[in-house]
Design a protein around this motif. Sequence first.
Motif, PDB file in Angstrom:
ATOM      1  N   SER A 113       0.697  -1.061   0.312  1.00  0.00           N
ATOM      2  CA  SER A 113       0.017  -0.358   0.098  1.00  0.00           C
ATOM      3  C   SER A 113       0.354   0.995  -0.319  1.00  0.00           C
ATOM      4  O   SER A 113       0.497   2.085  -0.654  1.00  0.00           O
ATOM      5  CB  SER A 113      -1.180   0.189   0.999  1.00  0.00           C
ATOM      6  N   VAL A 114       1.523   1.201   0.240  1.00  0.00           N
ATOM      7  CA  VAL A 114       2.605   2.485   0.780  1.00  0.00           C
ATOM      8  C   VAL A 114       3.807   2.623  -0.554  1.00  0.00           C
ATOM      9  O   VAL A 114       3.298   3.725  -1.679  1.00  0.00           O
ATOM     10  CB  VAL A 114       4.072   1.900   1.680  1.00  0.00           C
ATOM     11  N   PHE A 115       4.354   1.526  -1.725  1.00  0.00           N
ATOM     12  CA  PHE A 115       4.784   2.279  -3.020  1.00  0.00           C
ATOM     13  C   PHE A 115       2.941   2.244  -3.718  1.00  0.00           C
ATOM     14  O   PHE A 115       3.288   3.300  -4.924  1.00  0.00           O
ATOM     15  CB  PHE A 115       5.289   0.750  -3.091  1.00  0.00           C
ATOM     16  N   ILE A 116       2.135   1.438  -3.274  1.00  0.00           N
ATOM     17  CA  ILE A 116       0.518   1.824  -4.425  1.00  0.00           C
ATOM     18  C   ILE A 116       0.612   3.293  -4.238  1.00  0.00           C
ATOM     19  O   ILE A 116       0.775   3.988  -5.390  1.00  0.00           O
ATOM     20  CB  ILE A 116      -0.263   0.914  -3.716  1.00  0.00           C
ATOM     21  N   ASP A 117       0.502   3.662  -3.345  1.00  0.00           N
ATOM     22  CA  ASP A 117       0.157   5.400  -2.959  1.00  0.00           C
ATOM     23  C   ASP A 117       1.225   6.164  -3.809  1.00  0.00           C
ATOM     24  O   ASP A 117       1.212   7.248  -4.574  1.00  0.00           O
ATOM     25  CB  ASP A 117       0.338   5.642  -1.176  1.00  0.00           C
ATOM     26  N   GLU A 118       2.691   5.803  -3.103  1.00  0.00           N
ATOM     27  CA  GLU A 118       3.714   6.901  -3.282  1.00  0.00           C
ATOM     28  C   GLU A 118       4.265   6.941  -5.087  1.00  0.00           C
ATOM     29  O   GLU A 118       3.966   7.823  -5.468  1.00  0.00           O
ATOM     30  CB  GLU A 118       4.747   5.982  -3.212  1.00  0.00           C
ATOM     31  N   CYS A 119       3.322   5.474  -5.750  1.00  0.00           N
ATOM     32  CA  CYS A 119       3.800   5.379  -7.400  1.00  0.00           C
ATOM     33  C   CYS A 119       2.540   5.964  -7.637  1.00  0.00           C
ATOM     34  O   CYS A 119       2.323   5.451  -8.911  1.00  0.00           O
ATOM     35  CB  CYS A 119       4.426   4.193  -7.714  1.00  0.00           C
ATOM     36  N   ARG A 120       1.116   6.144  -6.869  1.00  0.00           N
ATOM     37  CA  ARG A 120       0.448   5.931  -7.885  1.00  0.00           C
ATOM     38  C   ARG A 120      -0.270   5.011  -8.899  1.00  0.00           C
ATOM     39  O   ARG A 120      -0.786   5.272  -9.857  1.00  0.00           O
ATOM     40  CB  ARG A 120       0.599   7.058  -8.659  1.00  0.00           C
ATOM     41  N   LEU A 121       0.238   3.419  -8.145  1.00  0.00           N
ATOM     42  CA  LEU A 121      -0.268   2.236  -8.804  1.00  0.00           C
ATOM     43  C   LEU A 121      -1.956   2.189  -8.715  1.00  0.00           C
ATOM     44  O   LEU A 121      -2.774   2.722  -7.480  1.00  0.00           O
ATOM     45  CB  LEU A 121       0.477   1.125  -8.603  1.00  0.00           C
ATOM     46  N   PRO A 122      -2.401   1.437  -9.230  1.00  0.00           N
ATOM     47  CA  PRO A 122      -3.619   1.018  -9.310  1.00  0.00           C
ATOM     48  C   PRO A 122      -3.771   0.449  -7.460  1.00  0.00           C
ATOM     49  O   PRO A 122      -2.803  -0.478  -7.390  1.00  0.00           O
ATOM     50  CB  PRO A 122      -4.151   0.338 -10.413  1.00  0.00           C
ATOM     51  N   ASP A 123      -4.781   0.443  -6.913  1.00  0.00           N
ATOM     52  CA  ASP A 123      -5.383  -0.144  -5.469  1.00  0.00           C
ATOM     53  C   ASP A 123      -5.359  -2.062  -6.342  1.00  0.00           C
ATOM     54  O   ASP A 123      -5.712  -2.119  -7.279  1.00  0.00           O
ATOM     55  CB  ASP A 123      -6.595   0.192  -5.576  1.00  0.00           C
ATOM     56  N   LYS A 124      -5.599  -1.975  -4.456  1.00  0.00           N
ATOM     57  CA  LYS A 124      -6.409  -3.131  -4.703  1.00  0.00           C
ATOM     58  C   LYS A 124      -4.519  -4.416  -5.757  1.00  0.00           C
ATOM     59  O   LYS A 124      -4.795  -5.770  -5.755  1.00  0.00           O
ATOM     60  CB  LYS A 124      -7.215  -4.141  -5.540  1.00  0.00           C
ATOM     61  N   LEU A 125      -3.538  -4.322  -5.441  1.00  0.00           N
ATOM     62  CA  LEU A 125      -2.444  -4.768  -5.832  1.00  0.00           C
ATOM     63  C   LEU A 125      -1.026  -5.408  -4.731  1.00  0.00           C
ATOM     64  O   LEU A 125      -1.275  -4.529  -3.115  1.00  0.00           O
ATOM     65  CB  LEU A 125      -1.637  -3.779  -6.508  1.00  0.00           C
ATOM     66  N   VAL A 126      -0.552  -6.691  -5.522  1.00  0.00           N
ATOM     67  CA  VAL A 126       0.210  -6.957  -3.475  1.00  0.00           C
ATOM     68  C   VAL A 126       1.564  -7.226  -4.910  1.00  0.00           C
ATOM     69  O   VAL A 126       1.117  -8.000  -5.623  1.00  0.00           O
ATOM     70  CB  VAL A 126      -0.502  -8.565  -3.079  1.00  0.00           C
TER      71      VAL A 126
END
Length: 154
Positions: A87-100
């Motif tokens: 979740s930290v990298f998803i937010d930081e990199c603006r990746l799609p949600d619901k990824l592991v």
Amino acid sequence: MSLQFYEGQAFWKSPSEYQPGTMLTDEKISEVERHLHVRLPRGYIELMKQQNGGELAFRYVLFEDGDAAIIPYLYEVEIDHGIGLSSVFIDECRLPDKLVLLTGDLHSWLALDYREKSNPSVVYITESETESGKWDEHPLADSFDQFTTKLFCK
């Protein structure tokens, strides 16, 4: 050149420069799954119980267009590092949600994709070469087990 595909033996490179995490227990798996709000694929868990992250012996995967990507290692299953920081990298990199995020380097990511189902597919995500701040997605497999059969070494 002959390609050797992964067939269920010797998944992890040994010796490895990537230091694996601590031995994985059922309790730790449950704790990480609660933290990520997902159920991790059984095949993934089985490999991570052998060794909690590290370098892959079969480190290449082909895309549908014939290009290949290098998957040098998988993160460990932990909350405060490894996949727990998804979740930290998803937010930081603006990746799609619901990824592991299974591995990545801020410019490309290998991920379990839970966006459309509880049994995740595997996707490789790269920075877009045409549009700043955007990501290109490359579907790799419908399941983690299918993904491992596409891994190869030279």
